[in-house]
Motif scaffolding. Sequence first.
Motif, PDB file in Angstrom:
ATOM      1  N   PHE A   1       0.837  -1.206   0.000  1.00 36.84           N
ATOM      2  CA  PHE A   1       0.000   0.000   0.000  1.00 36.84           C
ATOM      3  C   PHE A   1       0.870   1.252   0.000  1.00 36.84           C
ATOM      4  CE2 PHE A   1      -3.700   2.307   2.326  1.00 36.84           C
ATOM      5  CZ  PHE A   1      -4.099   2.861   1.110  1.00 36.84           C
ATOM      6  N   ALA A   2       1.917   1.265   0.818  1.00 39.33           N
ATOM      7  CA  ALA A   2       2.806   2.421   0.881  1.00 39.33           C
ATOM      8  C   ALA A   2       3.530   2.639  -0.446  1.00 39.33           C
ATOM      9  CB  ALA A   2       3.817   2.249   2.014  1.00 39.33           C
ATOM     10  N   GLY A   3       3.959   1.553  -1.083  1.00 39.01           N
ATOM     11  CA  GLY A   3       4.609   1.674  -2.387  1.00 39.01           C
ATOM     12  C   GLY A   3       3.675   2.219  -3.442  1.00 39.01           C
ATOM     13  N   TRP A   4       2.429   1.779  -3.389  1.00 40.35           N
ATOM     14  CA  TRP A   4       1.441   2.284  -4.352  1.00 40.35           C
ATOM     15  C   TRP A   4       1.164   3.766  -4.112  1.00 40.35           C
ATOM     16  CZ3 TRP A   4      -3.641   4.168  -3.878  1.00 40.35           C
ATOM     17  CH2 TRP A   4      -4.315   4.326  -5.082  1.00 40.35           C
ATOM     18  N   ILE A   5       1.106   4.178  -2.852  1.00 41.50           N
ATOM     19  CA  ILE A   5       0.881   5.590  -2.523  1.00 41.50           C
ATOM     20  C   ILE A   5       2.034   6.440  -3.029  1.00 41.50           C
ATOM     21  CG2 ILE A   5       0.837   7.235  -0.602  1.00 41.50           C
ATOM     22  CD1 ILE A   5      -1.855   5.989  -1.162  1.00 41.50           C
ATOM     23  N   LEU A   6       3.262   5.957  -2.885  1.00 40.09           N
ATOM     24  CA  LEU A   6       4.419   6.698  -3.397  1.00 40.09           C
ATOM     25  C   LEU A   6       4.310   6.898  -4.906  1.00 40.09           C
ATOM     26  CD1 LEU A   6       7.401   5.162  -1.402  1.00 40.09           C
ATOM     27  CD2 LEU A   6       6.622   7.536  -1.332  1.00 40.09           C
ATOM     28  N   TRP A   7       3.822   5.882  -5.605  1.00 40.19           N
ATOM     29  CA  TRP A   7       3.668   5.989  -7.058  1.00 40.19           C
ATOM     30  C   TRP A   7       2.482   6.884  -7.427  1.00 40.19           C
ATOM     31  CZ3 TRP A   7      -0.608   4.179  -9.870  1.00 40.19           C
ATOM     32  CH2 TRP A   7      -0.488   4.304 -11.256  1.00 40.19           C
ATOM     33  N   TYR A   8       1.345   6.665  -6.779  1.00 40.53           N
ATOM     34  CA  TYR A   8       0.111   7.369  -7.142  1.00 40.53           C
ATOM     35  C   TYR A   8       0.143   8.834  -6.690  1.00 40.53           C
ATOM     36  CZ  TYR A   8      -4.869   8.556  -7.291  1.00 40.53           C
ATOM     37  OH  TYR A   8      -6.074   9.181  -7.538  1.00 40.53           O
ATOM     38  N   CYS A   9       0.498   9.058  -5.438  1.00 39.12           N
ATOM     39  CA  CYS A   9       0.475  10.417  -4.884  1.00 39.12           C
ATOM     40  C   CYS A   9       1.794  11.157  -5.091  1.00 39.12           C
ATOM     41  CB  CYS A   9       0.145  10.386  -3.391  1.00 39.12           C
ATOM     42  SG  CYS A   9      -1.505   9.749  -3.020  1.00 39.12           S
ATOM     43  N   GLY A  10       2.836  10.445  -5.465  1.00 38.43           N
ATOM     44  CA  GLY A  10       4.114  11.104  -5.694  1.00 38.43           C
ATOM     45  C   GLY A  10       4.313  11.548  -7.127  1.00 38.43           C
ATOM     46  N   ALA A  11       3.348  11.224  -7.996  1.00 35.75           N
ATOM     47  CA  ALA A  11       3.463  11.609  -9.410  1.00 35.75           C
ATOM     48  C   ALA A  11       3.370  13.120  -9.565  1.00 35.75           C
ATOM     49  CB  ALA A  11       2.368  10.925 -10.224  1.00 35.75           C
ATOM     50  N   ASN A  12       3.999  13.625 -10.602  1.00 30.88           N
ATOM     51  CA  ASN A  12       4.051  15.076 -10.816  1.00 30.88           C
ATOM     52  C   ASN A  12       2.739  15.676 -11.309  1.00 30.88           C
ATOM     53  OD1 ASN A  12       6.732  15.450 -10.036  1.00 30.88           O
ATOM     54  ND2 ASN A  12       7.499  14.856 -12.063  1.00 30.88           N
ATOM     55  N   ASP A  13       1.724  14.837 -11.545  1.00 32.90           N
ATOM     56  CA  ASP A  13       0.438  15.366 -12.007  1.00 32.90           C
ATOM     57  C   ASP A  13      -0.421  15.889 -10.864  1.00 32.90           C
ATOM     58  OD1 ASP A  13      -0.102  12.966 -10.802  1.00 32.90           O
ATOM     59  OD2 ASP A  13      -1.471  12.234 -12.349  1.00 32.90           O
ATOM     60  N   TRP A  14       0.125  15.909  -9.642  1.00 33.12           N
ATOM     61  CA  TRP A  14      -0.619  16.393  -8.475  1.00 33.12           C
ATOM     62  C   TRP A  14       0.216  17.428  -7.752  1.00 33.12           C
ATOM     63  CZ3 TRP A  14      -0.669  14.112  -3.032  1.00 33.12           C
ATOM     64  CH2 TRP A  14      -1.664  14.742  -2.250  1.00 33.12           C
TER      65      TRP A  14
END
Length: 217
Positions: free
Chosen positions: A193-206
Amino acid sequence: GEVGAAPTYLLVRRHRKDRLVSEGLRRQRRNLMITCSLLWLIKYGHVTFSKFSLAGFDVIFNNPDSLILSIWIAFGYFLYRYYQYFSSEGVTSLKKVFTALLEEKCEPKIRSLVIAVHPDSDAAPFSYVSLKSSNWVYRGKDPIYNNNRVIVSSKAFELPISRWKLKKGIAVSVIDFVFRNSVVTDYILPFIFAGWILWYCGANDWNGSFLRLILSD
């Protein structure tokens, strides 16, 4: 098996029953999952912060990004703390559970392979761990009888057993370990879950991406 030794399947059940996650690990896991869920909610729900009420007072944020950055800091802290607890107790528990499953699933096959060649052998446990540690050579003893069918001695033997003959038991152990055992949700799921959050919420589109927040002027 050995006299007085508990059957392998009982050892497996006993280990599953006794395996408890410590309160410290539960606490860090809960904190990590909460911060992950909060970051996902903020991005997915397009949540923005301008002010909130605190004890009847309106608190206004001149820099709303500071709140999201503080959540990212908490996320990093809880992830590190969970990793510490996982390293001290989670890795050992994972190994024990998987080893117990291998013993349970492979024991019948090892037994059948040995009994097919040495039907009277009953001196050594039909253990996957013991077989692996002996370089895939089963070592046992055949009883020697006198004319009255009374055991008077024994003769040692060695029986090579290829690990490929145990492939079904190993495959079932992996499937059981991943899909049917709570050990995955107890220890592994928070990292996923933490790895997915890093990918999803760490993207530059946000705008709330930790990279944008850190690198912004």
